[in-house]
Write a protein that holds these residues in place. Structure first.
Motif, PDB file in Angstrom:
ATOM      1  N   PRO A   1      -5.906  25.639  45.603  1.00 10.41           N
ATOM      2  CA  PRO A   1      -5.481  26.861  44.910  1.00 10.41           C
ATOM      3  C   PRO A   1      -4.137  26.630  44.227  1.00 10.41           C
ATOM      4  CG  PRO A   1      -6.104  27.337  47.179  1.00 10.41           C
ATOM      5  CD  PRO A   1      -6.074  25.841  47.033  1.00 10.41           C
ATOM      6  N   GLY A   2      -3.982  27.170  43.065  1.00 10.05           N
ATOM      7  CA  GLY A   2      -2.716  27.040  42.344  1.00 10.05           C
ATOM      8  C   GLY A   2      -2.575  25.736  41.586  1.00 10.05           C
ATOM      9  N   GLN A   3      -3.487  24.795  41.767  1.00  6.82           N
ATOM     10  CA  GLN A   3      -3.447  23.521  41.036  1.00  6.82           C
ATOM     11  C   GLN A   3      -4.853  23.234  40.480  1.00  6.82           C
ATOM     12  OE1 GLN A   3      -1.781  20.904  44.178  1.00  6.82           O
ATOM     13  NE2 GLN A   3      -0.102  20.646  42.722  1.00  6.82           N
ATOM     14  N   PRO A   4      -5.304  24.051  39.534  1.00  4.97           N
ATOM     15  CA  PRO A   4      -6.692  23.955  39.103  1.00  4.97           C
ATOM     16  C   PRO A   4      -7.064  22.679  38.352  1.00  4.97           C
ATOM     17  CG  PRO A   4      -5.503  25.494  37.721  1.00  4.97           C
ATOM     18  CD  PRO A   4      -4.584  25.116  38.845  1.00  4.97           C
ATOM     19  N   ARG A   5      -6.075  21.967  37.841  1.00  5.28           N
ATOM     20  CA  ARG A   5      -6.397  20.728  37.126  1.00  5.28           C
ATOM     21  C   ARG A   5      -5.822  19.496  37.814  1.00  5.28           C
ATOM     22  NH1 ARG A   5      -4.625  22.517  31.556  1.00  5.28           N
ATOM     23  NH2 ARG A   5      -4.872  24.693  32.089  1.00  5.28           N
TER      24      ARG A   5
ATOM     25  N   ARG B   1     -13.386  27.664  50.065  1.00  2.00           N
ATOM     26  CA  ARG B   1     -12.969  27.399  48.679  1.00  2.00           C
ATOM     27  C   ARG B   1     -13.578  28.422  47.732  1.00  2.00           C
ATOM     28  NH1 ARG B   1     -13.809  21.644  50.104  1.00  2.00           N
ATOM     29  NH2 ARG B   1     -11.729  20.793  50.435  1.00  2.00           N
ATOM     30  N   HIS B   2     -12.897  28.630  46.628  1.00  2.00           N
ATOM     31  CA  HIS B   2     -13.364  29.488  45.545  1.00  2.00           C
ATOM     32  C   HIS B   2     -13.952  28.597  44.445  1.00  2.00           C
ATOM     33  CE1 HIS B   2     -11.471  33.017  47.288  1.00  2.00           C
ATOM     34  NE2 HIS B   2     -10.443  32.234  47.582  1.00  2.00           N
ATOM     35  N   PRO B   3     -14.859  29.123  43.623  1.00  2.00           N
ATOM     36  CA  PRO B   3     -15.470  28.298  42.568  1.00  2.00           C
ATOM     37  C   PRO B   3     -14.458  27.568  41.680  1.00  2.00           C
ATOM     38  CG  PRO B   3     -16.675  30.350  42.771  1.00  2.00           C
ATOM     39  CD  PRO B   3     -15.465  30.460  43.669  1.00  2.00           C
ATOM     40  N   GLU B   4     -13.288  28.157  41.463  1.00  2.00           N
ATOM     41  CA  GLU B   4     -12.268  27.492  40.652  1.00  2.00           C
ATOM     42  C   GLU B   4     -11.804  26.178  41.265  1.00  2.00           C
ATOM     43  OE1 GLU B   4     -11.676  30.724  41.923  1.00  2.00           O
ATOM     44  OE2 GLU B   4     -12.689  31.608  40.195  1.00  2.00           O
ATOM     45  N   GLN B   5     -12.045  25.999  42.563  1.00  2.00           N
ATOM     46  CA  GLN B   5     -11.606  24.797  43.267  1.00  2.00           C
ATOM     47  C   GLN B   5     -12.681  23.721  43.368  1.00  2.00           C
ATOM     48  OE1 GLN B   5     -10.080  27.646  46.536  1.00  2.00           O
ATOM     49  NE2 GLN B   5      -9.122  25.663  46.941  1.00  2.00           N
TER      50      GLN B   5
END
Length: 190
Positions: free
Chosen positions: A30-34, A70-74
């Motif tokens: 989280p907070g570091q998507p890339r 985890r969330h899908p963004e992760q």
């Protein structure tokens, strides 16, 4: 976009392990998507120019990631795959797959690593018809563990199934795919 040394080493191992493309998902915090801290494979059928994920394996992967908190963004926004040739440029099929599979996401990244180390990364955002090129790097700031090739080998053997190459006339090529193909089969005209 950045990779952890562990994720980068694993990606190089997977790229060089066989003669086919290999695909997976980038795992982030989280907070570091890339910032890709790991790469996870799912069951797939691969050739020198294609990767086809098993739909049930993808669904199971998503369930496992949600169960892990985890969330899908992760886990579902960074599509990573290799090219066994010299070009990291996406084929027409790569672009079509990226648009079809990730087109409804608020953002997504397509990343490609070629055999010679060339990279390609693009960020696509909802509402923006144009993608943004991304620079690629490895972040060595934090402590990191060494490689774990035995575990990576097990994951590769569980997930990657080399498929026979279809005859060239059976391939559903898109405009622009021929230079990539000619790299794999230099006897084909460009």
């Amino acid at each position: 976009m950045k990779f952890s040394p562990h994720a980068w080493a694993k990606l190089i191992y997977l790229r060089d392990r066989g003669t086919t493309e290999v695909g997976g998902f980038g795992i982030t915090d989280p907070g570091q998507p890339r910032f890709v801290k790991d790469i996870v494979l799912v069951s797939q059928s691969c050739t020198e120019i294609t990767v086809a994920f098993d739909d049930t394996a993808v669904a199971d992967f998503f369930d496992d990631q949600i169960d892990a908190g985890r969330h899908p963004e992760q886990f579902a926004r960074i599509w990573i795959h290799t090219h066994p040739g010299r070009s990291a440029e996406p084929s027409g099929v790569d672009h079509e797959t990226f648009a079809r599979v990730f087109g409804n996401c608020d953002w997504a990244v397509m990343f490609i690593l070629a055999r010679n180390g060339a990279t390609y990364a693009e960020l696509k955002r909802t509402g923006n018809p144009h993608s943004e090129p991304l620079s690629v790097g490895i972040d060595f700031r934090d402590e990191f563990a060494g490689s774990n090739q035995a575990v990576w080998e097990g994951e590769y053997l569980r997930c990657v199934q080399a498929a026979p190459m279809p005859p060239i006339w059976d391939l559903d090529l898109l405009p622009g795919d021929e230079p990539y193909l000619s790299e794999q089969w230099p006897w084909l005209p460009i």
